[in-house]
Design a protein around this motif. Structure first.
Motif, short mmCIF file in Angstrom:
data_model
loop_
_atom_site.label_atom_id
_atom_site.label_comp_id
_atom_site.label_asym_id
_atom_site.label_seq_id
_atom_site.Cartn_x
_atom_site.Cartn_y
_atom_site.Cartn_z
N UNK A 12 0.82 -1.21 0.00
CA UNK A 12 0.00 0.00 0.00
C UNK A 12 0.85 1.26 0.00
N UNK A 13 0.47 2.22 -0.85
CA UNK A 13 1.04 3.57 -0.83
C UNK A 13 0.11 4.56 -0.14
N UNK A 14 -1.18 4.23 -0.12
CA UNK A 14 -2.19 5.07 0.52
C UNK A 14 -3.14 4.15 1.29
N UNK A 15 -3.47 4.55 2.52
CA UNK A 15 -4.51 3.87 3.29
C UNK A 15 -5.57 4.89 3.65
N UNK A 16 -6.80 4.60 3.26
CA UNK A 16 -7.94 5.46 3.60
C UNK A 16 -8.79 4.72 4.62
N UNK B 151 -6.30 -1.31 11.54
CA UNK B 151 -5.96 -1.36 10.12
C UNK B 151 -4.65 -0.63 9.86
N UNK B 152 -4.46 0.50 10.50
CA UNK B 152 -3.21 1.25 10.32
C UNK B 152 -2.03 0.47 10.88
N UNK B 153 -2.21 -0.11 12.04
CA UNK B 153 -1.14 -0.91 12.64
C UNK B 153 -0.72 -2.05 11.71
N UNK B 154 -1.68 -2.71 11.12
CA UNK B 154 -1.39 -3.86 10.26
C UNK B 154 -0.70 -3.43 8.97
N UNK B 155 -1.14 -2.30 8.40
CA UNK B 155 -0.58 -1.84 7.12
C UNK B 155 0.64 -0.93 7.29
N UNK B 156 1.04 -0.65 8.51
CA UNK B 156 2.05 0.38 8.74
C UNK B 156 3.39 0.07 8.07
N UNK B 157 3.82 -1.17 8.11
CA UNK B 157 5.10 -1.51 7.48
C UNK B 157 5.07 -1.24 5.98
N UNK B 158 3.94 -1.51 5.34
CA UNK B 158 3.82 -1.22 3.92
C UNK B 158 3.86 0.29 3.68
N UNK B 159 3.17 1.05 4.51
CA UNK B 159 3.14 2.50 4.34
C UNK B 159 4.50 3.13 4.57
N UNK B 160 5.24 2.61 5.53
CA UNK B 160 6.53 3.21 5.87
C UNK B 160 7.63 2.86 4.88
N UNK B 161 7.23 2.14 3.84
CA UNK B 161 8.20 1.79 2.80
C UNK B 161 8.66 3.01 2.01
N UNK B 162 7.93 4.15 2.17
CA UNK B 162 8.40 5.39 1.56
C UNK B 162 7.34 6.13 0.78
N UNK B 163 7.21 7.43 1.05
CA UNK B 163 6.34 8.30 0.26
C UNK B 163 4.87 7.95 0.30
N UNK B 164 4.34 7.63 1.48
CA UNK B 164 2.97 7.15 1.58
C UNK B 164 2.07 8.15 2.29
N UNK B 165 0.76 7.86 2.23
CA UNK B 165 -0.25 8.73 2.84
C UNK B 165 -1.25 7.91 3.64
N UNK B 166 -1.66 8.47 4.76
CA UNK B 166 -2.72 7.91 5.59
C UNK B 166 -3.84 8.94 5.66
#
Length: 244
Positions: free
Chosen positions: A83-87, A120-135
């Motif tokens: 994921x690059x964006x989590x809504x 949901x954020x906790x679970x996807x956080x490693x994907x988001x922190x891969x760089x240049x992401x948005x929550x």
């Protein structure tokens, strides 16, 4: 950011089967994102994924079930590359007077609106922190103002607001955090209210010139399209004639 610049970027949207979630999926798909549609109603998100194309996937998941969210995150990683964006859009608005009769509604709101977003954020956080992401966290005007009959709903949204601000500071600069606080929006939320008198009263308010879900989606897409050095942290928006 143009649609060509978003090619390959992945947006995960919870509560994607209707309302703001479905509208946001359409807006981001139009901007070039591949979207992962998370919701409990599989038939709806399968139909939406087929409509959107471009690698969109339908992932049945209840945000109150961490195991289901973990399985969803694995699918997003395996099928879309992460994921690059989590809504965080999934939620319920079960308004009514504060009483023991409404206790199941209170628990449902806390588990979906607040804990669901956190999980949901906790679970996807490693994907988001891969760089240049948005929550993107979908809150409400009720996260700023409380009134009789919406106390627990407001509590979940006030909690979401406070958590979002803390997370904004903690995740800099890897993840931009944007809080969206809509007023009255034309969605199915009022139809879920179990307290009949409250449901009728709320429905009357929703029948008078609400903001369209597509208009909220446009604002979300706008915030995501800003250059990385600019973060729009909080957006409050209401129908022009909504007082509170």
């Amino acid at each position: 950011m143009s649609s060509s610049q978003n090619q390959g970027r992945v947006a995960v949207i919870t509560g994607a089967s209707s309302g703001i979630g479905a509208a946001t999926a359409r807006a981001l798909a139009a901007d070039g994102y591949r979207v992962a549609l998370l919701a409990r109603r599989l038939d709806r998100i399968e139909a939406l994924a087929a409509e959107l194309g471009n690698g969109a996937i339908a992932v049945p998941a209840d945000v109150t079930d961490r195991d289901a969210v973990v399985a969803a995150a694995q699918r997003v990683q395996d099928e879309l590359g992460g994921a690059d964006v989590l809504v965080n859009n999934a939620g319920v608005m079960l308004l009514g007077p504060f009483s023991s009769e409404q206790r199941q509604d209170y628990r449902a709101m806390v588990e979906a609106n607040l804990l669901g977003a956190i999980t949901t954020t906790e679970v996807f956080l490693d994907q988001l922190k891969d760089g240049g992401s948005d929550l993107i966290n979908i809150s409400s005007v009720a996260g700023r103002t409380a009134r009789a009959g919406n106390g627990v709903y407001a509590a979940t949204k006030w909690g979401l607001n406070g958590w979002s601000e803390s997370l904004r500071q903690e995740l800099l600069p890897d993840v931009r955090v944007t809080l969206i606080e809509p007023g009255v929006v034309d969605t199915e939320l009022p139809t879920h209210i179990t307290h009949e008198a409250t449901r009728q009263g709320v429905q009357q308010a929703y029948d008078v010139a609400p903001v369209k879900a597509e208009e909220i989606a446009e604002v979300i897409a706008f915030a995501l399209a800003r250059p990385r050095h600019l973060a729009i942290n909080e957006i409050l928006l209401r129908p022009a004639d909504q007082l509170g």
